[in-house]
Design a protein around this motif. Sequence first.
Motif, mmCIF file in Angstrom:
data_model
loop_
_atom_site.group_PDB
_atom_site.id
_atom_site.type_symbol
_atom_site.label_atom_id
_atom_site.label_comp_id
_atom_site.label_asym_id
_atom_site.label_seq_id
_atom_site.Cartn_x
_atom_site.Cartn_y
_atom_site.Cartn_z
ATOM 1 N N GLU B 242 0.928 -0.837 0.265
ATOM 2 C CA GLU B 242 0.307 0.101 -0.009
ATOM 3 C C GLU B 242 1.137 1.132 -0.106
ATOM 4 O O GLU B 242 2.333 1.346 0.768
ATOM 5 C CB GLU B 242 -1.334 0.723 1.516
ATOM 6 C CG GLU B 242 -1.944 -1.163 1.458
ATOM 7 C CD GLU B 242 -2.769 -1.054 0.453
ATOM 8 O OE1 GLU B 242 -3.424 -0.270 -0.110
ATOM 9 O OE2 GLU B 242 -3.527 -2.020 0.671
ATOM 10 N N PRO B 282 2.052 3.763 4.254
ATOM 11 C CA PRO B 282 1.132 4.367 5.149
ATOM 12 C C PRO B 282 1.588 3.857 6.944
ATOM 13 O O PRO B 282 0.929 4.680 7.685
ATOM 14 C CB PRO B 282 -0.141 3.396 4.683
ATOM 15 C CG PRO B 282 0.275 2.461 3.873
ATOM 16 C CD PRO B 282 1.493 3.633 3.194
ATOM 17 N N GLU B 283 2.410 3.326 6.676
ATOM 18 C CA GLU B 283 2.604 2.654 7.648
ATOM 19 C C GLU B 283 3.877 3.661 8.595
ATOM 20 O O GLU B 283 4.668 4.122 9.877
ATOM 21 C CB GLU B 283 3.400 1.311 8.243
ATOM 22 C CG GLU B 283 4.147 1.457 7.287
ATOM 23 C CD GLU B 283 3.436 0.745 5.391
ATOM 24 O OE1 GLU B 283 2.965 0.999 5.799
ATOM 25 O OE2 GLU B 283 5.346 -0.036 5.531
ATOM 26 N N SER B 303 -11.992 4.370 9.280
ATOM 27 C CA SER B 303 -11.052 3.878 10.169
ATOM 28 C C SER B 303 -11.627 1.884 9.983
ATOM 29 O O SER B 303 -12.676 2.437 10.693
ATOM 30 C CB SER B 303 -11.212 4.455 10.917
ATOM 31 O OG SER B 303 -10.551 3.241 12.327
ATOM 32 N N LYS B 306 -7.779 -4.004 10.740
ATOM 33 C CA LYS B 306 -7.108 -4.853 9.609
ATOM 34 C C LYS B 306 -6.100 -5.848 10.664
ATOM 35 O O LYS B 306 -5.379 -7.098 9.906
ATOM 36 C CB LYS B 306 -6.049 -4.241 9.231
ATOM 37 C CG LYS B 306 -6.760 -3.474 7.802
ATOM 38 C CD LYS B 306 -7.239 -3.843 6.503
ATOM 39 C CE LYS B 306 -7.322 -2.997 5.508
ATOM 40 N NZ LYS B 306 -7.671 -3.477 4.446
ATOM 41 N N HIS B 309 -3.145 -3.951 12.494
ATOM 42 C CA HIS B 309 -2.719 -2.522 12.604
ATOM 43 C C HIS B 309 -5.374 -1.958 12.820
ATOM 44 O O HIS B 309 -5.948 -2.564 11.375
ATOM 45 C CB HIS B 309 -1.659 -1.656 11.972
ATOM 46 C CG HIS B 309 -1.982 -2.160 10.431
ATOM 47 N ND1 HIS B 309 -1.076 -2.457 9.818
ATOM 48 C CD2 HIS B 309 -3.303 -1.443 9.791
ATOM 49 C CE1 HIS B 309 -2.128 -3.077 9.074
ATOM 50 N NE2 HIS B 309 -3.331 -2.382 8.497
ATOM 51 N N TYR B 310 -4.812 -0.990 12.316
ATOM 52 C CA TYR B 310 -6.190 0.282 11.788
ATOM 53 C C TYR B 310 -5.688 1.253 11.068
ATOM 54 O O TYR B 310 -4.022 1.343 10.753
ATOM 55 C CB TYR B 310 -6.167 1.008 13.031
ATOM 56 C CG TYR B 310 -6.990 0.882 13.903
ATOM 57 C CD1 TYR B 310 -8.391 0.843 14.089
ATOM 58 C CD2 TYR B 310 -6.807 0.448 15.130
ATOM 59 C CE1 TYR B 310 -9.474 -0.157 15.330
ATOM 60 C CE2 TYR B 310 -7.272 -0.312 16.208
ATOM 61 C CZ TYR B 310 -8.355 -0.783 16.358
ATOM 62 O OH TYR B 310 -9.017 -1.258 17.787
ATOM 63 N N GLU B 311 -6.469 0.529 9.554
ATOM 64 C CA GLU B 311 -6.350 2.110 8.076
ATOM 65 C C GLU B 311 -7.039 2.506 7.937
ATOM 66 O O GLU B 311 -8.251 2.727 8.110
ATOM 67 C CB GLU B 311 -6.264 0.630 7.152
ATOM 68 C CG GLU B 311 -5.435 0.647 5.768
ATOM 69 C CD GLU B 311 -5.899 0.239 4.676
ATOM 70 O OE1 GLU B 311 -4.900 -0.984 4.704
ATOM 71 O OE2 GLU B 311 -6.904 0.190 3.966
ATOM 72 N N GLN B 325 -1.956 4.273 8.059
ATOM 73 C CA GLN B 325 -1.961 2.892 9.563
ATOM 74 C C GLN B 325 -1.495 3.309 10.500
ATOM 75 O O GLN B 325 0.464 3.604 10.504
ATOM 76 C CB GLN B 325 -1.446 1.902 8.458
ATOM 77 C CG GLN B 325 -1.949 1.022 7.396
ATOM 78 C CD GLN B 325 -1.099 -0.102 6.527
ATOM 79 O OE1 GLN B 325 -0.513 -0.233 6.726
ATOM 80 N NE2 GLN B 325 -1.898 -0.786 5.285
ATOM 81 N N ASP B 326 -1.736 2.566 11.465
ATOM 82 C CA ASP B 326 -1.449 2.927 13.075
ATOM 83 C C ASP B 326 -2.176 1.427 13.791
ATOM 84 O O ASP B 326 -3.241 1.867 13.883
ATOM 85 C CB ASP B 326 -2.128 3.854 13.560
ATOM 86 C CG ASP B 326 -0.571 4.820 14.231
ATOM 87 O OD1 ASP B 326 -0.243 5.584 14.269
ATOM 88 O OD2 ASP B 326 -0.721 4.470 15.560
ATOM 89 N N TYR B 327 -1.229 1.504 15.109
ATOM 90 C CA TYR B 327 -2.025 0.843 16.060
ATOM 91 C C TYR B 327 -2.904 0.684 16.714
ATOM 92 O O TYR B 327 -4.030 0.210 17.347
ATOM 93 C CB TYR B 327 -0.637 0.493 16.639
ATOM 94 C CG TYR B 327 0.482 -0.269 15.913
ATOM 95 C CD1 TYR B 327 0.216 -1.962 15.864
ATOM 96 C CD2 TYR B 327 1.824 -0.361 16.248
ATOM 97 C CE1 TYR B 327 1.007 -2.061 14.773
ATOM 98 C CE2 TYR B 327 2.654 -0.574 15.261
ATOM 99 C CZ TYR B 327 2.464 -1.890 14.984
ATOM 100 O OH TYR B 327 3.298 -2.627 14.498
ATOM 101 N N CYS B 329 -6.067 3.859 17.237
ATOM 102 C CA CYS B 329 -6.992 3.498 16.948
ATOM 103 C C CYS B 329 -7.870 5.550 16.835
ATOM 104 O O CYS B 329 -7.893 5.997 17.559
ATOM 105 C CB CYS B 329 -8.536 2.893 17.096
ATOM 106 S SG CYS B 329 -9.982 3.314 16.055
#
Lengths: 266, 462
Positions: B242, B282-283, B303, B306, B309-311, B325-327, B329
């Motif tokens: 991504e 994204p990460e 949001s 996934k 992580h959350y996309e 993308q992040d852990y 939310c």
Amino acid sequence: MQKKVIVFFGRRRNWSIPYALFLFVFVVVPLALIVVYAFTGEDGGFTIGNFRKFIMHAEAVNILIYSIGVAMITTILCLLLGYPAAYLLSRLESRRASLLVMLFILPMWINFLIRTLATVALFGFLRLPLGEGALLFGMVYNFLPFMIYPIYNILQKTDPNLIEAAQDLGATPAQVFFRTILPLSVPGISSGIIMVFMPVISTFAIAELLTINNIKLFGTTLQENIYNGMWNYGAALSLVMLVLIMLTSLLNKDSSAKAAEEGGLI
Amino acid sequence: MQEKSDHSIITVEHVSHAFGDKTVLQDINLSIAKGEFVTILGPSGCGKTTLMRLIGGFLKASEGKITIAGSDMTLTPPHLRPVNTVFQRYALFPHLNVYHNIAFGLKLKKIPEDEIRKRVQQVLKIVTMTDYEERDVDTLSGGQQQRVAIARAIVNEPEVLLLDEPLAALDLKMRKDMQMEIKAMHKKLGISFIYVTHDQEEALTLSDTVVVMREGVIQQIGTPAQIYNEPINSFVADFIGESNILNGTMIEDCLVEFAGHRFECVDKGFGANEPVDVVIRPEDIYVFEKLDAAQFSGQITSSIFKGVHYEMMVTTPEGFEIMVQDYNCFEAGETVGMRVKPSDIQVMKKERLCNTFMGTIVDESHVRFLGNTFECSDTLGLENGTEVKVKVDFRNIVLYDNEEEGMLRGVVSFILYKGDHYHLTVLTEENEDIFLDTHDIWDDGDRVGVSILPESIQIENE
């Protein structure tokens, strides 16, 4: 009442009744009659005399052996001519192949008696003698399509990746053929053999027309006896031939079952 | 990777291939080292299978040279090449059992029967299929057939093993397991593997080297990390993983502007104010609530969880949509701040700044290119029939749903989302690519009509 009729015809199983009746009257009953007649003497009592007569009758036995010989030679010739033809057809791109296959199959649309009469005329025109050679020619000419088609059918369905896999593993073109293509086409070959060998044994018209009745095949003997009212002896001869045909198909049992499954048979 | 060395087992030099008049491979140059695991990666129709078949010998290259193990094998038939192939649909011989399938190649080499038995048993152990020798291949599951296919190839001890999308027919779980097994096998055997796939994740997991292909041309050759972190162009960036791909301007060395903000970066050597493509994974974007520490900000629009992580999609006040993308939310509607490390900003030279076509002047207000005559506002007073270069800006090309409405007809062949617009590639009926920017949503494979506005056609004398 009306409801019962609907239920009766609604069951799919019942749709087969007309054919089952046909099968019973024209196949099972005649077969049973052949067996009964074969074991019946002139006086109407049980006997195995008809078979004894056949075994003692050297001419009839010789004709049977000769017929088997003709059938074997015809089958071998058909295989030798038919396999390369089927192979080449299967290598063609599909549009051209289907046209050519059609040309090979086309003669089958014409009644074989007419074809055979035409062959006689052709031999006359070319001033070639009728006889054994003409007989074999006529047999091969008539039955060749039955050999080509099942073999073509199998070869054409062979995964081209298998051929590439064999090449990849080090097979020369000849090895590719003998180690993959040929073994893979065995079901087609055996169904071709069945479809040529069995009818040739019992064919009499081709022999009659192409040898001016000089060469008799087993089918001819059979036909003559029945024609002359020798019902019991004729039935015994029929039974001998039926057993013979059953034996050939038993020999082919494994591969013919597989061939039918894979669509090798027409 | 490109220089010819003594260690290379296969070299492909200037190889092109065409089916009829359709070119499927163009000037391919590739060198594969002994023991290397090389993946050829690309979308379907990119020519990767053709390249593999050329190496395997099932096709003869129209042009160029292929050297295997030191000798020129461009025209050598497959049975004489020291390579073996694992086919996509296994291609096991249905008339032979497992043992005889594997022994096929050894028997052809006239190897004594007891040695064949030993070697077959050995490879069956490698692919964990001991005790399956007598089984009919039809009775095996997909995964087992796959193992037999691999065993049949490696028992011949080839210098190179070719694998043509070997896992494509397996389900996800099985595929993951087999990936690990193939990697372990590669380590154990020490021979080169050439692995063809369209699955980018598979390519990154397995390979030492990834070759990314598109439309018959190699886009990038590199290690998985290089391909992922430093994609050479927007196609590679978009195809591998991504990514956010945005238009940017290189202000000066180590300073790039995109999405309406200036960012520090680590890239140098671009011209001042040169337009570039910027890729951010994204990460690599940090999201947080405090806005004063942020380089730029935006509002979460969606949001999705996934698994790990959350996309989240973030829309900035400047109108750019960015994937993060992040852990942690953040709910849709929240306003967040974002930061990107300079080293996580990948700046790429743009492949082109506008469309360039070859054309000829028809009269003082018309020019002919792409097999069509277009009206244009200025022909520079050039004589009729003069060969000229025609430049067309991305933004002034109009697409129509109805093919008949445009001056040209074509098919949408590639779509790239640039944060605030789409960059489309349209393949015309004349087999030429037209590139354009649009805000409308089109689908890959859409048939469209194309029109070019007269004032956007710019003519340059050759």
